[in-house]
Motif scaffolding. Structure first.
Motif, short mmCIF file in Angstrom:
data_model
loop_
_atom_site.label_atom_id
_atom_site.label_comp_id
_atom_site.label_asym_id
_atom_site.label_seq_id
_atom_site.Cartn_x
_atom_site.Cartn_y
_atom_site.Cartn_z
N ASP A 215 0.80 -1.23 0.00
CA ASP A 215 0.00 0.00 0.00
C ASP A 215 0.83 1.28 0.00
OD1 ASP A 215 0.68 0.53 2.78
OD2 ASP A 215 -0.83 -0.94 3.32
N GLY A 216 2.04 1.25 0.50
CA GLY A 216 2.87 2.44 0.48
C GLY A 216 2.52 3.47 1.54
N TRP A 217 1.55 3.17 2.43
CA TRP A 217 1.25 4.12 3.50
C TRP A 217 2.45 4.23 4.43
CZ3 TRP A 217 -4.08 1.46 4.50
CH2 TRP A 217 -5.02 1.95 3.59
N LYS A 218 2.64 5.41 4.97
CA LYS A 218 3.82 5.66 5.80
C LYS A 218 3.68 5.10 7.21
CE LYS A 218 2.12 10.28 7.00
NZ LYS A 218 2.41 11.72 6.98
N TYR A 219 2.47 4.72 7.59
CA TYR A 219 2.24 4.29 8.97
C TYR A 219 2.68 2.84 9.20
CZ TYR A 219 -0.65 8.48 8.95
OH TYR A 219 -1.08 9.77 8.83
N THR A 220 3.42 2.63 10.26
CA THR A 220 3.86 1.29 10.63
C THR A 220 3.05 0.80 11.83
OG1 THR A 220 5.61 2.24 12.01
CG2 THR A 220 6.19 1.61 9.75
N VAL A 221 1.74 0.79 11.69
CA VAL A 221 0.86 0.34 12.77
C VAL A 221 1.12 -1.14 13.03
CG1 VAL A 221 -1.53 0.12 13.54
CG2 VAL A 221 -0.87 2.02 12.05
N PRO A 222 1.48 -1.51 14.27
CA PRO A 222 1.86 -2.91 14.56
C PRO A 222 0.65 -3.85 14.63
CG PRO A 222 1.90 -1.62 16.58
CD PRO A 222 1.61 -0.64 15.47
N LEU A 254 -2.82 1.92 19.41
CA LEU A 254 -2.65 1.87 17.96
C LEU A 254 -2.93 3.23 17.32
CD1 LEU A 254 -4.38 -1.53 17.02
CD2 LEU A 254 -1.92 -1.05 17.04
N LEU A 255 -3.88 3.95 17.89
CA LEU A 255 -4.26 5.24 17.33
C LEU A 255 -3.14 6.27 17.45
CD1 LEU A 255 -7.91 5.41 18.72
CD2 LEU A 255 -7.20 4.81 16.40
N ASP A 256 -2.22 6.06 18.40
CA ASP A 256 -1.12 6.99 18.56
C ASP A 256 -0.14 6.94 17.39
OD1 ASP A 256 -2.21 7.68 20.97
OD2 ASP A 256 -0.84 6.48 22.19
N GLU A 257 -0.21 5.85 16.60
CA GLU A 257 0.67 5.72 15.45
C GLU A 257 0.23 6.60 14.28
OE1 GLU A 257 3.39 3.86 15.50
OE2 GLU A 257 3.02 3.12 17.53
N LEU A 258 -0.99 7.14 14.36
CA LEU A 258 -1.54 7.93 13.27
C LEU A 258 -1.42 9.41 13.58
CD1 LEU A 258 -4.75 5.78 12.69
CD2 LEU A 258 -2.53 5.55 11.59
N GLU A 259 -1.17 10.23 12.57
CA GLU A 259 -0.90 11.65 12.78
C GLU A 259 -2.15 12.52 12.80
OE1 GLU A 259 1.82 12.78 9.76
OE2 GLU A 259 3.46 11.54 10.52
N GLU A 260 -3.29 11.99 12.34
CA GLU A 260 -4.51 12.80 12.33
C GLU A 260 -4.84 13.27 13.75
OE1 GLU A 260 -4.04 10.12 10.66
OE2 GLU A 260 -4.41 10.69 8.58
N GLU A 261 -5.28 14.50 13.86
CA GLU A 261 -5.61 15.05 15.17
C GLU A 261 -7.01 14.65 15.63
OE1 GLU A 261 -5.01 19.23 15.26
OE2 GLU A 261 -2.88 19.12 14.73
N ASP A 262 -7.92 14.52 14.68
CA ASP A 262 -9.30 14.19 15.02
C ASP A 262 -9.41 12.70 15.31
OD1 ASP A 262 -12.29 15.21 14.80
OD2 ASP A 262 -12.19 13.26 13.81
N LEU A 263 -10.01 12.36 16.48
CA LEU A 263 -10.12 10.96 16.89
C LEU A 263 -10.96 10.16 15.91
CD1 LEU A 263 -9.53 8.76 18.97
CD2 LEU A 263 -11.53 9.53 20.27
N MET A 272 -9.42 1.47 7.81
CA MET A 272 -8.99 1.26 6.43
C MET A 272 -7.74 0.37 6.38
SD MET A 272 -9.49 5.16 5.03
CE MET A 272 -8.50 4.85 3.57
N ILE A 273 -6.82 0.61 7.32
CA ILE A 273 -5.59 -0.18 7.34
C ILE A 273 -5.89 -1.63 7.69
CG2 ILE A 273 -3.39 -0.48 8.55
CD1 ILE A 273 -3.23 2.53 8.83
#
Length: 321
Positions: A215-222, A254-263, A272-273
């Motif tokens: 997918d190429g997404w930058k997030y490395t959600v474990p 897990l949500l801390d791995e994402l940069e979006e500010e809105d919960l 989606m991931i």
């Protein structure tokens, strides 16, 4: 062992100790301050063991011991689940593609020629495309855009996924622009057929393959360490929407791995991931599930469900004991 209440809980949930297993500790009766050290040494292990084996509401009645095994144990040491090799793998896209590649290699001296990009040759992609109608997923795939057919490997995600897994599992290796069959894989395949390579492919997909590769997404959600928990929940209710909510509830870190500010956006993006990396690329590519097309009423979508295919329940048998 003394654990600061603000430290991560040792059960592996990612929550602070005070918001997780400490709740179970607080339910234990207080110890008489006049109890001797010798007596305390006798009591403490029993209380610790009781806490470790007590079910936790945040994890849908799993115990810390149970969850710790599912998150950190190696594939061969997993408990409360039996992982079988199905007798018939004809409905698994990944295993059918691997069988096709191996058969082509055996006919050609134990290898197939790679193309100029280092991918599988065009004839393999064409033959693999012809198999698509035999898979349940073909009924919900767009006739033009499909993960299960393509003119070449670059346009054929499920085939590319299979080839990469086979390389990571050391079933295939690329040398001098040829995909060679490893000697151990050839021996197993000739002796016991494609079923003998199911477990190596499955373990590779779960523990050694990079879930974010396509997918190429930058997030490395474990997410990978949660695969058994997510699979267990999905078998319970067959709802991706519920799975997203439950995963956020049990593992809020897990949500801390994402940069979006809105919960709300964080939860939506995590969903989606999970859908892409876990449900589509792992479960569907292996032929374990079918993601149902979302139904719409008055312009509003309803919960997205999945259909558990026979291969899923044949492979994973969960036990509460």
């Amino acid at each position: 062992m003394n654990i600061d209440q603000s430290e991560p809980c040792p059960c592996g949930s990612g929550k602070k100790y005070q918001n997780c297993c400490m709740k179970q500790v607080s339910k234990e009766p207080s110890i008489n301050p006049q109890v001797t050290v010798a007596k305390l040494k006798t009591i403490a292990p029993r209380h610790t063991n009781e806490i470790y084996n007590a079910s936790n509401d945040d994890f849908f009645e799993l115990t810390p011991e149970h969850l710790n095994n599912w998150l950190y144990a190696p594939f061969s040491k997993l408990q409360w689940v039996r992982i079988n090799t199905p007798s018939d793998l004809s409905t698994s896209p990944v295993m059918r593609y691997l069988e096709l590649i191996l058969d082509a290699a055996l006919i050609n001296g134990d290898y197939v020629e790679a193309d100029t990009k280092g991918n599988l040759p065009l004839n393999i992609a064409r033959e693999a495309s012809m198999l698509s109608s035999q898979f349940s997923v073909s009924s919900c795939e767009d006739s033009i855009i499909s993960d299960y057919s393509g003119e070449n490997e670059d346009m054929f995600d499920a085939l590319h996924y299979c080839r990469v897994l086979a390389e990571v599992a050391d079933i295939l290796h690329l040398k001098n622009n040829r995909f060679h069959i490893s000697s151990w894989a050839k021996q197993k395949y000739l002796q016991d057929g494609i079923n003998s390579l199911f477990t190596p492919m499955l373990e590779t997909a779960l523990y050694h393959y990079n879930w974010g590769y396509l997918d190429g997404w930058k997030y490395t959600v474990p997410l990978q360490r949660l695969w058994l928990f997510m699979l267990w929940r999905l078998q319970k209710h067959s709802s991706l929407t519920k799975l997203f909510d439950e995963t956020c509830h049990a593992f809020p870190k897990l949500l801390d791995e994402l940069e979006e500010e809105d919960l709300f956006l964080k939860k939506k993006f995590l969903g989606m991931i999970i859908e892409t990396r876990f449900a589509e690329r792992f479960l569907q590519f292996f032929g374990f599930i079918l993601i149902d097309q979302p139904q719409h009423t008055d312009g509003k979508g309803v919960s997205q469900n999945i259909t558990c295919l026979p291969l899923l329940r044949e492979t994973f048998e969960f036990s509460s004991e």
